[in-house]
Design a protein around this motif. Structure first.
Motif, short mmCIF file in Angstrom:
data_model
loop_
_atom_site.label_atom_id
_atom_site.label_comp_id
_atom_site.label_asym_id
_atom_site.label_seq_id
_atom_site.Cartn_x
_atom_site.Cartn_y
_atom_site.Cartn_z
N ALA A 1 0.80 -0.29 -11.26
CA ALA A 1 0.42 -0.22 -9.85
C ALA A 1 -0.76 -1.12 -9.55
O ALA A 1 -0.77 -1.85 -8.56
CB ALA A 1 0.11 1.22 -9.46
N VAL A 2 -1.78 -1.10 -10.41
CA VAL A 2 -2.97 -1.90 -10.12
C VAL A 2 -2.69 -3.39 -10.32
O VAL A 2 -3.30 -4.23 -9.66
CB VAL A 2 -4.18 -1.45 -10.96
CG1 VAL A 2 -4.57 -0.03 -10.59
CG2 VAL A 2 -3.92 -1.56 -12.46
N ASN A 3 -1.75 -3.73 -11.19
CA ASN A 3 -1.37 -5.13 -11.33
C ASN A 3 -0.64 -5.63 -10.08
O ASN A 3 -0.83 -6.75 -9.63
CB ASN A 3 -0.49 -5.33 -12.56
CG ASN A 3 -1.27 -5.23 -13.86
OD1 ASN A 3 -2.50 -5.31 -13.86
ND2 ASN A 3 -0.57 -5.03 -14.96
N ILE A 4 0.20 -4.77 -9.51
CA ILE A 4 0.86 -5.12 -8.25
C ILE A 4 -0.18 -5.25 -7.15
O ILE A 4 -0.14 -6.17 -6.32
CB ILE A 4 1.92 -4.07 -7.89
CG1 ILE A 4 3.08 -4.14 -8.88
CG2 ILE A 4 2.42 -4.27 -6.46
CD1 ILE A 4 4.10 -3.03 -8.73
N ALA A 5 -1.16 -4.33 -7.13
CA ALA A 5 -2.23 -4.40 -6.13
C ALA A 5 -3.02 -5.69 -6.28
O ALA A 5 -3.35 -6.36 -5.28
CB ALA A 5 -3.16 -3.19 -6.26
N ALA A 6 -3.34 -6.07 -7.52
CA ALA A 6 -4.09 -7.30 -7.76
C ALA A 6 -3.28 -8.52 -7.33
O ALA A 6 -3.83 -9.48 -6.76
CB ALA A 6 -4.46 -7.40 -9.24
N THR A 7 -1.98 -8.50 -7.58
CA THR A 7 -1.11 -9.61 -7.17
C THR A 7 -1.09 -9.74 -5.66
O THR A 7 -1.19 -10.85 -5.11
CB THR A 7 0.32 -9.38 -7.69
OG1 THR A 7 0.29 -9.16 -9.10
CG2 THR A 7 1.22 -10.57 -7.38
N THR A 8 -0.97 -8.61 -4.98
CA THR A 8 -0.94 -8.62 -3.52
C THR A 8 -2.26 -9.12 -2.94
O THR A 8 -2.28 -9.92 -2.00
CB THR A 8 -0.65 -7.20 -3.00
OG1 THR A 8 0.54 -6.70 -3.61
CG2 THR A 8 -0.49 -7.18 -1.49
N GLN A 9 -3.38 -8.67 -3.52
CA GLN A 9 -4.69 -9.08 -3.04
C GLN A 9 -4.87 -10.59 -3.19
O GLN A 9 -5.32 -11.27 -2.26
CB GLN A 9 -5.79 -8.33 -3.79
CG GLN A 9 -7.21 -8.77 -3.47
CD GLN A 9 -7.60 -8.53 -2.04
OE1 GLN A 9 -7.21 -7.52 -1.45
NE2 GLN A 9 -8.37 -9.43 -1.45
N CYS B 1 0.84 -1.20 0.00
CA CYS B 1 0.00 0.00 0.00
C CYS B 1 0.88 1.25 0.00
O CYS B 1 0.66 2.19 -0.78
CB CYS B 1 -0.92 -0.02 1.23
SG CYS B 1 -2.03 1.39 1.36
N GLU B 2 1.88 1.27 0.84
CA GLU B 2 2.75 2.44 0.94
C GLU B 2 3.72 2.52 -0.24
O GLU B 2 4.03 3.61 -0.73
CB GLU B 2 3.49 2.42 2.28
CG GLU B 2 2.51 2.58 3.45
CD GLU B 2 3.19 2.65 4.80
OE1 GLU B 2 4.43 2.46 4.85
OE2 GLU B 2 2.49 2.90 5.80
N TYR B 3 4.20 1.37 -0.71
CA TYR B 3 5.10 1.36 -1.86
C TYR B 3 4.43 1.99 -3.09
O TYR B 3 5.04 2.77 -3.82
CB TYR B 3 5.53 -0.07 -2.19
CG TYR B 3 6.15 -0.20 -3.56
CD1 TYR B 3 7.41 0.34 -3.81
CD2 TYR B 3 5.47 -0.83 -4.59
CE1 TYR B 3 7.97 0.25 -5.08
CE2 TYR B 3 6.03 -0.93 -5.86
CZ TYR B 3 7.27 -0.38 -6.11
OH TYR B 3 7.82 -0.47 -7.37
N LEU B 4 3.16 1.69 -3.30
CA LEU B 4 2.46 2.20 -4.47
C LEU B 4 2.15 3.69 -4.37
O LEU B 4 1.78 4.32 -5.36
CB LEU B 4 1.16 1.42 -4.69
CG LEU B 4 1.30 -0.06 -5.01
CD1 LEU B 4 -0.07 -0.70 -5.19
CD2 LEU B 4 2.16 -0.28 -6.24
N GLY B 5 2.29 4.26 -3.17
CA GLY B 5 1.98 5.67 -3.00
C GLY B 5 0.51 5.93 -2.73
O GLY B 5 0.04 7.06 -2.85
N ILE B 6 -0.22 4.89 -2.32
CA ILE B 6 -1.64 5.06 -2.00
C ILE B 6 -1.81 5.87 -0.73
O ILE B 6 -2.75 6.66 -0.59
CB ILE B 6 -2.32 3.69 -1.90
CG1 ILE B 6 -2.42 3.06 -3.29
CG2 ILE B 6 -3.70 3.79 -1.27
CD1 ILE B 6 -2.91 1.63 -3.31
N GLY B 7 -0.89 5.71 0.21
CA GLY B 7 -0.94 6.48 1.44
C GLY B 7 -0.47 5.65 2.62
O GLY B 7 -0.04 4.51 2.48
N ILE C 1 1.15 4.76 -8.16
CA ILE C 1 -0.28 4.80 -8.47
C ILE C 1 -0.62 5.96 -9.40
O ILE C 1 -1.57 5.90 -10.19
CB ILE C 1 -1.12 4.85 -7.17
CG1 ILE C 1 -2.60 4.52 -7.45
CG2 ILE C 1 -1.00 6.20 -6.49
CD1 ILE C 1 -2.86 3.08 -7.72
N GLU C 2 0.18 7.03 -9.35
CA GLU C 2 -0.02 8.18 -10.22
C GLU C 2 0.84 8.09 -11.48
O GLU C 2 0.42 8.51 -12.56
CB GLU C 2 0.30 9.48 -9.47
CG GLU C 2 -0.58 9.74 -8.26
CD GLU C 2 -2.02 10.04 -8.63
OE1 GLU C 2 -2.25 10.45 -9.78
OE2 GLU C 2 -2.91 9.84 -7.78
#
Length: 495
Positions: free
Chosen positions: A219-227, A170-176, A212-213
């Motif tokens: 970014a969303v592919n990494i998020a999907a992989t993590t999920q 979450c933090e790596y992607l810059g989501i917050g 993410i920006e």
């Protein structure tokens, strides 16, 4: 004030040494009231500190008509480093309250909050969170317990770090900051596809970026992989639990992850699953109080209905009868409504008493809520709330979802596009007349007008705010935020 009966011990439960502070009152083994500090201090994820402790404790005492000298014991959930595994520790006059206090280990309190609010007399119980990123303390991040009757026993603390992984990405992607934004990672993951044999080192994480920006598709592919990795690891852990029962209690902030919960329910051998809706760290004070009440004092367990463990705030005066048909018609015409009625919810999800409500048929409502009202990321989805007797017509799921902790595929996405996520899913909530009379009647009127027994339901708060608590909060919100209507304990405010 008349003293309590001797067999109805009264316990003040507290949580929040570093974040998610809260207080509760348990009497005779039943939760009577609870509040999170953030609702009173207006600082999200606020911890319990000397500056806000008196206000927080006085809130729950006032909610049940008690004073501090009515309390028999204090129960406090310790931080993971203070007490390990299944330890408890008694102490006197902790927090200068002048009360005998029982400190309960962090994950034992998590498990107790779920087991003692469940309908089960025998159950496995699993808690998972992300209390620390230090490898030598990974054993603090989970616990497996067995609950039987009034007793709950810790049997194993698996050395896992699933929640830490999710936080890091979450933090790596810059989501917050992960403490505040892990839900956003869950929401953005459906925009991507899991990366096979990824070269991204998910286990170790990286420095904070703005990916993410800068590169949304990666970014969303990494998020999907993590999920997907989180879901599979949790499912594997659940399948290894040593049990001959179909009952399972889940707790810890990791189980706010709705897709993971849904996979566990659908794919594991456990067919009856219970969550405490405040399953993050704000709920461990309740778990500690219930542990003292049942495991230590052997108070009888209470058979809770769903609304009795989620609507735990104080009662406010109902100013007027609500004109449900009028509000439903306004919603059907495009109005966004700030809805504040009944006791506030305990936990991070707005469950219909402190909510923003809108028409799910209108895709424009999603954009208006995200950009204008909530001022948050465009890709954030919105949850629906549906009449329980109708949910199978609209969502592909086998059981009700009173706490908004499951994700289901939408059966009629073309009819309710504003709550249908990019992958066709929705984090839905079911409601009955018994659980929430005011909201049920409103949705029933909306159904009469539109044929749709569903509303958009998102939390009643502005950018960076916690969910609102008091009528004064609601009026201030209406003055500051461009919603069309506010319904505040029957009082209607309109532009």
């Amino acid at each position: 004030m008349q003293r309590k009966l001797t067999n109805e011990k009264i316990i003040l439960g507290l949580s929040g040494a570093h974040h998610d502070g809260a207080a509760c009152i348990v009497k005779g083994g039943k939760i009577l009231a609870a509040i999170e500090c953030e609702r009173l201090t207006k600082r999200k994820k606020d911890d319990l500190t000397p500056s806000n402790m008196e206000e927080t404790i006085n809130y729950v005492l006032d909610a049940v008509g008690m004073e501090l000298n009515d309390i028999d014991y204090t129960a406090l959930s310790a931080t993971p480093h203070d007490l390990q595994k299944n330890e408890i520790q008694w102490t006197d006059n902790l927090c200068n309250l002048g009360l005998r206090t029982c400190m309960i280990a962090h994950h034992l309190a998590h498990n107790a909050s779920a087991y003692y609010t469940s309908p089960f007399d025998y159950s496995m119980s699993l808690s998972v969170d992300s209390s620390t990123g230090v490898p030598e303390y990974y054993f603090h991040n989970s616990s497996i317990c067995i609950g039987k009757g009034n007793k709950i026993k810790s049997i194993e603390t698996p050395p896992i770090s699933y929640g830490i992984l999710y936080h890091r990405v979450c933090e790596y992607l810059g989501i917050g900051v992960a403490l505040h934004k892990v839900g956003t990672l869950m929401g953005v993951a459906p925009y991507g596809k899991p990366i096979p044999d990824t070269d991204f080192d998910l286990e170790e994480g990286h420095e904070v970026t703005n990916l993410i920006e800068e590169d949304f598709s990666r970014a969303v592919n990494i998020a999907a992989t993590t999920q997907k990795l989180l879901e599979q690891r949790l499912l594997d852990l659940v399948e290894k639990l040593p049990a001959n029962s179909e009952n399972l209690c889940l707790s810890g902030g990791t189980f706010l992850n709705c897709p993971a919960n849904s996979r566990i329910l659908k794919e594991s051998r456990f067919k009856k699953i219970h969550h405490f809706p405040g399953c993050g760290d704000s709920g461990i004070g309740i778990g500690a109080a219930l542990y003292v009440a049942h495991h230590i004092l052997d108070q009888p367990r209470y058979e809770y209905k769903p609304h009795e463990i989620c609507y735990l705030g104080k009662e406010y005066k109902q100013e007027n009868e609500i004109d449900y048909e009028y509000i439903a018609r306004k919603i059907s015409e495009g109005a966004i409504v700030a809805w504040m009625n009944g006791r506030s919810e305990f936990g991070p999800r707005a469950l219909g008493n402190r909510s923003l409500l809108a028409d799910p048929r209108n895709q424009h409502n999603r954009d208006r809520l995200n950009h204008v009202i909530k001022q948050r990321e465009w890709y954030r989805p919105f949850a629906p709330i549906v009449l329980e007797e109708c949910y199978k017509d609209w969502f592909d799921f086998d059981v009700p979802s009173p706490f908004m902790l499951y994700t289901a595929q939408v059966k009629k996405p073309q009819e309710i596009p504003a709550i249908t996520h990019v992958d066709g899913s929705s984090r839905f909530q079911t409601v009955t007349e018994e659980s929430n009379m005011h909201l049920y009647k409103l949705i029933k009127e909306f159904e009469k007008i539109t044929g749709v027994p569903v509303l958009i339901n998102t939390s009643l708060n502005g950018k960076g705010q916690p969910i609102l608590e008091s009528p004064e909060d609601g009026r201030e919100f209406f003055n500051d935020v461009p919603v069309d209507i506010a319904v505040i304990h029957g009082e209607i405010l309109e532009r």
